[in-house]
Design an enzyme around this catalytic site. Sequence first.
Site, short mmCIF file in Angstrom:
data_model
loop_
_atom_site.label_atom_id
_atom_site.label_comp_id
_atom_site.label_asym_id
_atom_site.label_seq_id
_atom_site.Cartn_x
_atom_site.Cartn_y
_atom_site.Cartn_z
N SER A 138 0.72 1.16 2.07
CA SER A 138 1.85 0.59 2.91
C SER A 138 1.44 0.85 4.41
O SER A 138 0.72 1.74 4.68
CB SER A 138 3.02 1.51 2.46
OG SER A 138 4.23 1.40 3.30
N TYR A 151 7.81 9.58 0.99
CA TYR A 151 7.34 8.24 0.65
C TYR A 151 6.25 8.03 1.52
O TYR A 151 5.02 7.52 1.25
CB TYR A 151 8.10 7.11 0.70
CG TYR A 151 7.74 5.86 0.57
CD1 TYR A 151 7.55 5.27 -0.66
CD2 TYR A 151 7.54 5.05 1.71
CE1 TYR A 151 7.05 4.10 -0.98
CE2 TYR A 151 7.16 3.61 1.55
CZ TYR A 151 6.91 3.12 0.31
OH TYR A 151 6.15 1.80 0.02
#
EC number: 1.1.1.1
Length: 254
Positions: A138, A151
């Site tokens: 990501s 996260y």
Amino acid sequence: MAIANKNIIFVAGLGGIGFDTSREIVKSGPKNLVILDRIENPAAIAELKALNPKVTVTFYPYDVTVSVAETTKLLKTIFDKLKTVDLLINGAGILDDYQIERTIAVNFTGTVNTTTAIMSFWDKRKGGPGGVIANICSVTGFNAIYQVPVYSASKAAALSFTNSLARLAPITGVTAYSINPGITKTTLVHKFNSWLDVEPRVAELLLEHPTQTTLQCAQNFVKAIEANQNGAIWKLDLGTLEAIEWTKHWDSHI
């Protein structure tokens, strides 16, 4: 790497970005696409099979939080059937900072364990043929969305792991690169929890900024697969594909 006639394992190939990427992969004509996912979706599998009947699409239930031994056992079943596997895509991910342990288990440990398991079949030191790993990380691994620090940290860890895999390629014969999507309109982004509720509107705030569709992301994912560049850090943001230098950064602007 040309996708045509290749054998590909896709972990979490039925999710938002995952399913559109599976579609694009099938269009490119691999010999086999093996999808490992936690929840079976017969309609999605049927759609993939109908999209290109020449491609053999197979599903196996798989939870990335199981042990390396369990994963190795499943992979042995797949390798016994296919004989060779060319590409492993690690795509499992959750975005919910309420679930601290599970976030780390799925986003980071699961990627490490699945990779460790496939090394039993690929590692050239054990007589293996080598292989290619594409890890979905990501842009939050570049610069965190600080309202979801768990996260973001899990994705940064996955990115660091992938970079190390690429450096180890001369030893193992296994190359690797990371796929780092920006904000993409998926169920993952539409609703999720910030850490300790520090920003209840974080999902809403993110979607106020330009995003990309899962199809745009998937099409660029396939381009990255075809480029097959060991150690590449691919940024898939706003419908574009860019191989970045680690000195570049991304900011959520919230």
